[in-house]
Scaffold this motif. Structure first.
Motif, mmCIF file in Angstrom:
data_model
loop_
_atom_site.group_PDB
_atom_site.id
_atom_site.type_symbol
_atom_site.label_atom_id
_atom_site.label_comp_id
_atom_site.label_asym_id
_atom_site.label_seq_id
_atom_site.Cartn_x
_atom_site.Cartn_y
_atom_site.Cartn_z
ATOM 1 N N ASN A 69 0.810 -1.218 0.000
ATOM 2 C CA ASN A 69 0.000 0.000 0.000
ATOM 3 C C ASN A 69 0.846 1.272 0.000
ATOM 4 N N CYS A 70 2.096 1.135 -0.400
ATOM 5 C CA CYS A 70 3.006 2.279 -0.548
ATOM 6 C C CYS A 70 2.866 2.831 -1.972
ATOM 7 N N SER A 71 2.948 4.133 -2.117
ATOM 8 C CA SER A 71 2.798 4.728 -3.455
ATOM 9 C C SER A 71 4.008 4.454 -4.351
ATOM 10 N N LEU A 72 5.108 3.976 -3.804
ATOM 11 C CA LEU A 72 6.287 3.654 -4.606
ATOM 12 C C LEU A 72 6.228 2.236 -5.194
ATOM 13 N N PHE A 73 5.326 1.406 -4.679
ATOM 14 C CA PHE A 73 5.182 0.010 -5.121
ATOM 15 C C PHE A 73 4.575 -0.017 -6.511
ATOM 16 N N ASP A 79 -0.163 -8.822 -5.558
ATOM 17 C CA ASP A 79 1.078 -9.473 -5.981
ATOM 18 C C ASP A 79 1.947 -9.789 -4.770
ATOM 19 N N GLU A 80 2.613 -10.937 -4.793
ATOM 20 C CA GLU A 80 3.522 -11.297 -3.699
ATOM 21 C C GLU A 80 4.783 -10.437 -3.736
ATOM 22 N N TYR A 81 5.266 -10.129 -4.940
ATOM 23 C CA TYR A 81 6.426 -9.261 -5.145
ATOM 24 C C TYR A 81 6.095 -8.270 -6.249
ATOM 25 N N GLY A 82 6.753 -7.127 -6.209
ATOM 26 C CA GLY A 82 6.551 -6.134 -7.242
ATOM 27 C C GLY A 82 7.705 -5.153 -7.279
ATOM 28 N N GLY A 83 7.725 -4.340 -8.289
ATOM 29 C CA GLY A 83 8.773 -3.342 -8.429
ATOM 30 C C GLY A 83 8.599 -2.203 -7.435
ATOM 31 N N ALA A 93 9.034 -7.424 -1.535
ATOM 32 C CA ALA A 93 7.898 -8.201 -1.048
ATOM 33 C C ALA A 93 6.738 -7.257 -0.742
ATOM 34 N N SER A 94 5.552 -7.613 -1.168
ATOM 35 C CA SER A 94 4.399 -6.746 -0.916
ATOM 36 C C SER A 94 4.115 -6.624 0.577
ATOM 37 N N ARG A 95 4.507 -7.620 1.357
ATOM 38 C CA ARG A 95 4.315 -7.575 2.807
ATOM 39 C C ARG A 95 5.477 -6.879 3.514
ATOM 40 N N GLY A 96 6.442 -6.369 2.735
ATOM 41 C CA GLY A 96 7.629 -5.720 3.289
ATOM 42 C C GLY A 96 7.391 -4.272 3.696
ATOM 43 N N TRP A 97 8.463 -3.607 4.115
ATOM 44 C CA TRP A 97 8.384 -2.212 4.530
ATOM 45 C C TRP A 97 9.786 -1.619 4.509
ATOM 46 N N CYS A 98 9.874 -0.301 4.276
ATOM 47 C CA CYS A 98 11.132 0.431 4.437
ATOM 48 C C CYS A 98 10.812 1.850 4.900
ATOM 49 N N SER A 99 11.815 2.568 5.330
ATOM 50 C CA SER A 99 11.595 3.910 5.885
ATOM 51 C C SER A 99 11.178 4.942 4.842
#
Length: 104
Positions: A69-73, A79-83, A93-99
């Motif tokens: 749900n990040c606008s950079l995804f 999708d399980e993975y995406g750009g 990973a779509s379930r991932g996170w970064c700052s």
């Protein structure tokens, strides 16, 4: 050493099932998935599982935030993975996170 047809069939079945299982295991991650140990990923605190974010180190993290749900995804939320625009050709990973998470 002479091999029987029965031995050949048993060995062939074993090899075939091993190959099938390895393809399933390989499909579980994207072929060019971003690694948490990647220097660029470490700079922004990327983790493949948002539930494991160190909240003391990243106080801007809020429950419910993830790459999906990040606008950079650049993938679909399903999708399980995406750009990601931060990591070029690497898949996150779509379930991932970064700052760098943003939802604008």
């Amino acid at each position: 050493m002479k091999t029987s047809r029965r031995h050949f069939l048993l060995v062939s079945a074993g090899v075939g099932s091993s190959l099938a299982l390895s393809r399933v295991a390989f499909a579980a991650t994207a072929p060019n998935a971003l690694s948490e140990s990647d220097p660029q990923a470490q700079k922004v605190g990327y983790t493949e599982d948002a539930s494991k974010v160190d909240k003391a180190k990243f106080p801007n993290f809020a429950a419910g935030q993830s790459c999906a749900n990040c606008s950079l995804f650049q993938g679909k939320a399903s999708d399980e993975y995406g750009g990601c625009t931060l990591f070029g050709a690497k898949q996150v990973a779509s379930r991932g996170w970064c700052s760098a998470y943003t939802n604008m």
